[in-house]
Design a protein around this motif. Structure first.
Motif, mmCIF file in Angstrom:
data_model
loop_
_atom_site.group_PDB
_atom_site.id
_atom_site.type_symbol
_atom_site.label_atom_id
_atom_site.label_comp_id
_atom_site.label_asym_id
_atom_site.label_seq_id
_atom_site.Cartn_x
_atom_site.Cartn_y
_atom_site.Cartn_z
ATOM 1 N N ASP A 70 23.977 -31.913 3.388
ATOM 2 C CA ASP A 70 23.905 -30.320 2.868
ATOM 3 C C ASP A 70 23.605 -30.730 1.337
ATOM 4 O O ASP A 70 22.790 -29.953 0.717
ATOM 5 C CB ASP A 70 25.297 -29.716 2.843
ATOM 6 N N ASP A 71 24.346 -31.673 0.781
ATOM 7 C CA ASP A 71 24.140 -31.919 -0.763
ATOM 8 C C ASP A 71 22.416 -32.242 -1.020
ATOM 9 O O ASP A 71 21.772 -31.636 -2.094
ATOM 10 C CB ASP A 71 24.892 -32.862 -1.455
ATOM 11 N N VAL A 72 21.796 -32.962 -0.273
ATOM 12 C CA VAL A 72 20.506 -33.210 -0.636
ATOM 13 C C VAL A 72 19.493 -31.878 -0.406
ATOM 14 O O VAL A 72 18.837 -31.536 -1.289
ATOM 15 C CB VAL A 72 19.807 -34.197 0.655
ATOM 16 N N ILE A 73 19.783 -31.114 0.601
ATOM 17 C CA ILE A 73 19.167 -29.868 0.976
ATOM 18 C C ILE A 73 19.337 -28.752 -0.232
ATOM 19 O O ILE A 73 18.453 -28.182 -0.773
ATOM 20 C CB ILE A 73 19.534 -29.291 2.358
ATOM 21 N N TRP A 74 20.498 -28.529 -0.709
ATOM 22 C CA TRP A 74 20.953 -27.646 -1.585
ATOM 23 C C TRP A 74 20.377 -28.167 -2.940
ATOM 24 O O TRP A 74 19.987 -27.134 -3.685
ATOM 25 C CB TRP A 74 22.546 -27.462 -1.599
ATOM 26 N N SER A 75 20.319 -29.310 -3.185
ATOM 27 C CA SER A 75 20.007 -30.003 -4.591
ATOM 28 C C SER A 75 18.418 -29.438 -4.660
ATOM 29 O O SER A 75 17.950 -28.981 -5.820
ATOM 30 C CB SER A 75 20.077 -31.216 -4.583
ATOM 31 N N GLY A 76 17.678 -29.674 -3.685
ATOM 32 C CA GLY A 76 16.330 -29.262 -3.609
ATOM 33 C C GLY A 76 16.010 -27.949 -3.896
ATOM 34 O O GLY A 76 15.141 -27.625 -4.840
ATOM 35 N N ALA A 77 16.908 -26.911 -3.278
ATOM 36 C CA ALA A 77 16.721 -25.315 -3.418
ATOM 37 C C ALA A 77 16.874 -25.085 -4.921
ATOM 38 O O ALA A 77 16.499 -24.252 -5.523
ATOM 39 C CB ALA A 77 17.387 -24.796 -2.457
ATOM 40 N N ARG A 78 18.021 -25.702 -5.295
ATOM 41 C CA ARG A 78 18.619 -25.186 -6.776
ATOM 42 C C ARG A 78 17.569 -25.998 -7.909
ATOM 43 O O ARG A 78 17.549 -25.078 -8.985
ATOM 44 C CB ARG A 78 20.145 -25.897 -7.017
ATOM 45 N N ASP A 79 16.993 -27.038 -7.719
ATOM 46 C CA ASP A 79 15.768 -27.468 -8.477
ATOM 47 C C ASP A 79 14.552 -26.592 -8.628
ATOM 48 O O ASP A 79 13.742 -27.075 -9.426
ATOM 49 C CB ASP A 79 15.664 -28.927 -8.125
ATOM 50 N N GLY A 80 14.510 -25.768 -7.595
ATOM 51 C CA GLY A 80 13.333 -24.952 -7.529
ATOM 52 C C GLY A 80 12.296 -25.031 -6.457
ATOM 53 O O GLY A 80 11.307 -24.465 -6.594
ATOM 54 N N ALA A 81 12.775 -25.612 -5.409
ATOM 55 C CA ALA A 81 11.787 -25.812 -4.064
ATOM 56 C C ALA A 81 11.449 -24.549 -3.683
ATOM 57 O O ALA A 81 12.392 -23.713 -3.245
ATOM 58 C CB ALA A 81 12.535 -26.678 -2.788
ATOM 59 N N GLU A 82 10.267 -24.608 -3.276
ATOM 60 C CA GLU A 82 9.702 -23.308 -2.553
ATOM 61 C C GLU A 82 9.278 -23.702 -1.278
ATOM 62 O O GLU A 82 9.015 -22.492 -0.343
ATOM 63 C CB GLU A 82 8.460 -22.653 -3.374
ATOM 64 N N VAL A 83 9.201 -24.805 -0.694
ATOM 65 C CA VAL A 83 9.093 -25.197 0.554
ATOM 66 C C VAL A 83 9.521 -26.725 0.675
ATOM 67 O O VAL A 83 10.061 -27.272 -0.398
ATOM 68 C CB VAL A 83 7.505 -25.423 0.714
ATOM 69 N N TYR A 84 10.121 -26.953 1.977
ATOM 70 C CA TYR A 84 10.545 -28.286 2.131
ATOM 71 C C TYR A 84 9.484 -29.323 3.075
ATOM 72 O O TYR A 84 8.755 -28.865 3.744
ATOM 73 C CB TYR A 84 11.645 -28.257 2.798
ATOM 74 N N MET A 85 9.509 -30.450 2.733
ATOM 75 C CA MET A 85 8.504 -31.584 3.241
ATOM 76 C C MET A 85 9.690 -32.648 3.520
ATOM 77 O O MET A 85 9.877 -33.415 2.934
ATOM 78 C CB MET A 85 7.440 -31.952 2.468
ATOM 79 N N PHE A 86 10.071 -32.663 5.014
ATOM 80 C CA PHE A 86 10.929 -33.741 5.354
ATOM 81 C C PHE A 86 10.092 -34.750 6.057
ATOM 82 O O PHE A 86 9.283 -34.656 7.000
ATOM 83 C CB PHE A 86 11.808 -33.044 6.610
ATOM 84 N N GLN A 87 10.203 -36.168 5.538
ATOM 85 C CA GLN A 87 9.628 -37.375 5.901
ATOM 86 C C GLN A 87 10.592 -38.326 7.060
ATOM 87 O O GLN A 87 11.655 -38.347 6.392
ATOM 88 C CB GLN A 87 8.973 -38.226 4.973
ATOM 89 N N THR A 88 10.086 -38.435 8.161
ATOM 90 C CA THR A 88 10.688 -39.097 8.976
ATOM 91 C C THR A 88 10.093 -39.959 9.911
ATOM 92 O O THR A 88 8.933 -40.253 9.983
ATOM 93 C CB THR A 88 11.805 -38.245 9.993
ATOM 94 N N ASN A 89 10.907 -40.903 10.305
ATOM 95 C CA ASN A 89 10.319 -42.192 11.088
ATOM 96 C C ASN A 89 11.227 -42.403 12.549
ATOM 97 O O ASN A 89 12.467 -43.024 12.303
ATOM 98 C CB ASN A 89 10.214 -43.457 10.456
ATOM 99 N N ASN A 90 10.760 -41.665 13.467
ATOM 100 C CA ASN A 90 11.705 -41.632 14.846
ATOM 101 C C ASN A 90 11.195 -43.062 15.523
ATOM 102 O O ASN A 90 11.695 -43.118 16.798
ATOM 103 C CB ASN A 90 11.793 -40.513 15.512
ATOM 104 N N ALA A 91 10.347 -43.856 15.188
ATOM 105 C CA ALA A 91 9.793 -44.853 15.884
ATOM 106 C C ALA A 91 11.098 -45.822 16.785
ATOM 107 O O ALA A 91 10.802 -46.202 17.941
ATOM 108 C CB ALA A 91 8.953 -45.827 15.287
#
Length: 512
Positions: free
Chosen positions: A386-407
Motif C-alpha cells: 500500500d505504501d508504494v501506491i499511496w506515495s505515488g498518488a500523494r506525489d501527484g500521479a495522474e496515471v500508474y505504470m506498473f512494470q513487471t516480469n512474470n517470466a
C-alpha cells in the motif's frame, strides 16, 4: 446465555471444514475468481474457531491457512521446486494459526463482558473482523517486508464490492467483508432473524458494500502510451545470449514505428544490461527516444558503488540520462536478495546458492514527471504494498505504470493474481493503470477497473492507448494509513483490554 461457547464442531470435523474453507477461499482469487466464495471461505474459518481453546484454534487455524496457501502460491514451484513453496506457505500458515488463537479468544472473552444481543451482533463481529484484518497487516509486514498476497479485499477485483476500496482501501474492505460474515454467524447462533431489527447493523454494512459507488476523481485529459511486451527470455533461469531480452523488446517495439507517442513503456527487466554503465545500450535508448520523439520508461538492474538496484528509469534523448530513477522499494526476500544469507545457507546451501543477486531496497519516490504528467510507479511485487501506491498518488500521479516480469512464473496463476491486484489499485486510487509484463498478460486498466486494452500472455506485442488521466485523491489514499493504524494497533489494544477485563471478571465470578 453461555458466556463461554462450546465448539460448534468436534475437532476432527473442524479440521476438515477448515481445510475445505482454505481451498474455497483460494477459488475467490484468479484464475478461478469466483469472488463470492471469499465470504464462504471466511465463514468456514470462523465456524471452526468459535468455542475453541487456544490449542484447538491453532490447529484449525493451521489447517485452514495451510490449505489456502499451499494452493494459492503453488506457482512458486514453477522453477524453484517444493522447498521454497513449503517454506513460504509454512511461515504464512504459522503466523495465520497464531492469529487464529486471538480470534477464538475474542469469541470467548467479549461475551463475558458484554453478553447482550447487540454486543454479540455488533461489537463481537467488529472485534473478530478487526483481528482478521490485523493478522493480514501482520503477514504483510513481517518477517522482513512481509507477503501481503492473500488479503481478502484483493479477491474482489471483479466484484461489485471493489468500489468500496476507493473509500477504505483494501484493508477496510477486508474488515467490512469479515464483519458481515461474523455478524451473520451471530445472527444464526442467536436466531436474531426472529426480531428483524437486530439484523440492521449487518444489513447496513452489506448494503454499503454493494451500493456505495466508487469515489469520483477528476478528468485531466489523456496520455498516449506505447506499451511493449517483448516476450523475451527474461526468466532468472532462462538460457539466453547477451542482450537477447533487449533485442526482443526492440523487435516488438518495431510494431509502433511511425506512431505518435507521449511515452514509450517497457516492462521490468526489459533491458538485460545496465544502461548507466553500458554506453552501447545507452545509445540504443537515445536512438529509440529520438525516433519517437518521446521519453522512455524502462527498467534494468543498475549498480551504484557496491550496491545493486532494480531500477526504473525515465530516459529522454538530449537529456542527461537517466532523467529520473526509481529503485524498487521492496525487493523480494529469497528472490531478489537473501536476508541473513549466512543463516539460510546453513539450512539449504544449494538452493540459496542459486540466488546470486542482492538487490538493495530503494528510497527514492515511486513517481516520475513525464513532460508535466505525473506517473506513479510500482515494480512487480511492489504492487501489493500500500505504501508504494499511496506515495505515488500523494506525489501527484495522474496515471500508474506498473512494470513487471512474470517470466519465472509462466503459465501459472501468479500472472493473473498480480493483474487482479493492479485492477484493485486502479479502483482504489481512481486512476488508470498500465500493467506491463515482459511475458504477459499485459493490460491497460481504466480508473473504474475495466479493461481498456490487453495483450495475451506468451506472445510479443505492443499497445498504443490513449490512457485517461485523473486528479484528486480518494479517501483510501488520504486516510488509508489511519485505517491501518486503527485496524492494526487499535484492534490489538482493544483485544488486549478485552482480555484483561474478561479474565478479571471470570476470576471474580469463580471466587464469588
Amino acid at each position: 446465555m453461555r458466556s463461554d461457547p462450546r465448539p460448534l464442531l468436534p475437532l476432527w470435523a473442524a479440521i476438515l471444514v477448515a481445510i475445505a474453507g482454505g481451498a474455497i477461499l483460494d477459488l475467490a482469487f484468479p484464475d478461478v475468481g469466483w469472488w463470492p466464495l471469499a465470504f464462504v471461505g471466511v465463514g468456514a474459518s470462523l465456524l471452526t474457531l468459535i468455542g475453541r481453546s487456544a490449542g484447538g484454534a491453532f490447529v484449525v487455524g493451521f489447517a485452514f491457512a495451510a490449505s489456502f496457501y499451499l494452493i494459492h502460491i503453488v506457482w512458486i514451484t514453477r522453477y524453484l521446486g517444493v522447498v521454497p513453496w513449503f517454506a513460504l506457505a509454512g511461515i504464512e500458515t504459522l503466523l495465520s494459526a497464531i492469529g487464529a488463537i486471538a480470534i477464538a479468544l475474542a469469541y470467548r472473552w467479549l461475551p463475558r463482558l458484554r453478553g447482550g444481543t447487540w454486543a454479540r451482533l455488533v461489537l463481537l463481529p467488529a472485534l473478530v473482523a478487526g483481528l482478521w484484518t490485523a493478522r493480514e497487516l501482520w503477514l504483510g509486514a513481517w518477517p522482513y517486508t512481509g507477503f501481503p498476497w492473500g488479503r481478502i479485499g484483493m479477491s474482489q477485483a471483479e466484484s461489485p464490492l471493489a468500489h468500496v476500496a476507493s473509500w477504505t482501501g483494501v484493508t477496510g474492505l477486508t474488515f467490512l467483508m469479515v464483519f458481515v460474515v461474523a455478524a451473520v454467524g451471530e445472527i444464526v447462533r442467536l436466531r436474531a432473524w426472529r426480531a428483524p431489527v437486530r439484523m440492521t447493523p449487518a444489513a447496513l454494512v452489506l448494503a454499503a458494500l454493494v451500493l456505495v459507488p466508487q469515489f469520483p476523481t477528476f478528468d485531466a485529459g489523456t496520455i498516449r502510451v506505447g506499451a511493449v511486451q517483448g516476450n523475451g527470455p527474461a526468466g532468472y533461469f532462462d538460457t539466453r545470449e547477451p542482450y537477447a531480452v533487449l533485442q526482443s523488446q526492440l523487435d516488438a517495439t518495431a510494431q509502433l514505428s511511425g506512431q505518435d507517442l507521449d511515452v514509450l513503456l517497457w516492462p521490468e527487466g526489459g533491458i538485460d544490461a545496465d544502461p548507466t554503465r553500458n554506453a552501447s545500450v545507452a545509445r540504443v535508448l537515445d536512438r529509440l527516444s529520438g525516433e519517437f520523439d518521446a521519453p522512455l520508461i524502462v527498467n534494468a538492474a543498475t549498480e551504484r558503488g557496491d550496491q545493486t538496484f532494480n531500477t526504473s528509469m525515465l530516459w529522454h534523448v538530449g537529456e542527461h540520462n537517466p532523467v529520473a530513477i526509481h529503485d524498487k522499494s521492496h525487493p523480494v526476500p529469497m528472490g531478489e536478495y537473501v536476508p541473513d544469507r549466512w543463516f539460510f545457507e546453513m539450512l539449504a546451501p544449494d538452493l540459496i546458492g542459486l540466488i546470486q543477486r542482492e538487490y538493495t531496497p530503494g528510497t527514492n519516490p515511486p513517481f516520475f514527471d513525464v513532460d508535466g504528467v505525473g506517473v506513479g510507479l510500482a515494480i512487480c511485487f511492489d504492487v501489493i504494498y500500500d505504501d508504494v501506491i499511496w506515495s505515488g498518488a500523494r506525489d501527484g500521479a495522474e496515471v500508474y505504470m506498473f512494470q513487471t516480469n512474470n517470466a519465472d512464473f509462466r503459465d501459472t496463476d501468479e500472472n493473473l493474481q498480480q493483474l487482479a491486484f493492479a485492477r484493485m489499485r486502479a479502483i482504489e486510487t481512481g486512476r488508470a493503470v498500465v500493467n506491463l509484463s515482459t511475458v504477459g498478460t499485459s493490460q491497460v486498466i481504466a480508473p473504474d477497473g475495466s479493461t481498456v486494452e490487453s495483450l495475451a500472455a506468451g506472445v510479443p506485442g505492443a499497445m498504443i492507448t490513449d490512457v485517461p488521466l485523473r486528479t484528486g485523491l480518494t479517501p483510501a489514499v488520504i486516510i488509508g494509513p489511519a485505517v491501518q493504524a486503527l485496524l492494526g494497533w487499535g484492534i490489538v489494544l482493544a483485544f488486549g483490554v478485552t482480555g484483561v477485563f474478561a479474565i478479571r471478571r471470570a476470576r471474580s465470578s469463580a471466587q464469588g
